[in-house]
Motif scaffolding. Sequence first.
Motif, PDB file in Angstrom:
ATOM      1  N   GLN A   1       1.301   4.488   8.425  1.00  0.00           N
ATOM      2  CA  GLN A   1       2.815   4.464   8.308  1.00  0.00           C
ATOM      3  C   GLN A   1       3.583   5.554   7.563  1.00  0.00           C
ATOM      4  O   GLN A   1       4.691   5.581   7.110  1.00  0.00           O
TER       5      GLN A   1
ATOM      6  N   ARG B   1       8.355  -0.005 -11.912  1.00  0.00           N
ATOM      7  CA  ARG B   1       8.415   1.143 -11.172  1.00  0.00           C
ATOM      8  C   ARG B   1       7.409   2.273 -11.659  1.00  0.00           C
ATOM      9  O   ARG B   1       6.733   2.786 -10.955  1.00  0.00           O
TER      10      ARG B   1
ATOM     11  N   GLN C   1       1.799  -0.971   2.232  1.00  0.00           N
ATOM     12  CA  GLN C   1       3.127  -0.934   2.645  1.00  0.00           C
ATOM     13  C   GLN C   1       4.262  -0.888   1.439  1.00  0.00           C
ATOM     14  O   GLN C   1       5.228  -0.458   1.248  1.00  0.00           O
ATOM     15  N   ASP C   2       3.906  -1.778   0.562  1.00  0.00           N
ATOM     16  CA  ASP C   2       4.644  -1.862  -0.695  1.00  0.00           C
ATOM     17  C   ASP C   2       4.476  -0.333  -1.520  1.00  0.00           C
ATOM     18  O   ASP C   2       5.535   0.054  -2.165  1.00  0.00           O
TER      19      ASP C   2
ATOM     20  N   VAL D   1       4.431   2.522  -0.040  1.00  0.00           N
ATOM     21  CA  VAL D   1       5.050   3.362   0.680  1.00  0.00           C
ATOM     22  C   VAL D   1       6.509   3.226   0.411  1.00  0.00           C
ATOM     23  O   VAL D   1       7.416   4.089   0.218  1.00  0.00           O
ATOM     24  N   ASP D   2       6.933   1.963   0.268  1.00  0.00           N
ATOM     25  CA  ASP D   2       8.388   1.460  -0.114  1.00  0.00           C
ATOM     26  C   ASP D   2       8.638   2.192  -1.650  1.00  0.00           C
ATOM     27  O   ASP D   2       9.942   2.521  -1.632  1.00  0.00           O
TER      28      ASP D   2
ATOM     29  N   ARG E   1       9.243   5.968  -1.338  1.00  0.00           N
ATOM     30  CA  ARG E   1      10.611   6.058  -0.485  1.00  0.00           C
ATOM     31  C   ARG E   1      11.566   6.100  -1.709  1.00  0.00           C
ATOM     32  O   ARG E   1      12.660   6.843  -1.729  1.00  0.00           O
ATOM     33  N   ARG E   2      11.511   4.920  -2.395  1.00  0.00           N
ATOM     34  CA  ARG E   2      12.534   4.487  -3.467  1.00  0.00           C
ATOM     35  C   ARG E   2      12.747   5.848  -4.545  1.00  0.00           C
ATOM     36  O   ARG E   2      13.519   6.221  -4.972  1.00  0.00           O
TER      37      ARG E   2
ATOM     38  N   GLU F   1      14.191   8.691  -2.998  1.00  0.00           N
ATOM     39  CA  GLU F   1      15.621   8.567  -3.106  1.00  0.00           C
ATOM     40  C   GLU F   1      16.392   8.764  -4.414  1.00  0.00           C
ATOM     41  O   GLU F   1      17.533   9.486  -4.592  1.00  0.00           O
TER      42      GLU F   1
END
Length: 112
Positions: free
Chosen positions: A6, A50, A67-68, A70-71, A74-75, A78
């Motif tokens: 992913q 973080r 998955q966490d 990856v999140d 992404r953050r 951003e």
Amino acid sequence: MAVSAQIDDALWDEFHTVVNMTSRELQDWLSVEAAGEETEEVPDRAGTPRGRRVLEILGKRRTDLTQDDVDVMRRVCEIVRSQRDPSLEPTAGGTDWRHGLMDIGHDPLKPS
């Protein structure tokens, strides 16, 4: 559970570009930033949640990402993208701004 399928090359590359501090630099920064006159946090818990997650991700292989993870990646991308020029050329700014970015592994004064 790993989710390596992913995470695409673009996110992997962007994360490792915007996070321009080494694991050691980030760990040292989080420890210094968390130290206060009356308190000093346990090194493993120093810094922002973080920032600690970024440090954990830097220590993982791509195939071990969740998955966490990856999140969080992404953050972080951003946040840096919203606060920096796309060139990521070294830029001086306010202390709070710089320290906020350093809390997630991006030093705006350091060349990418």
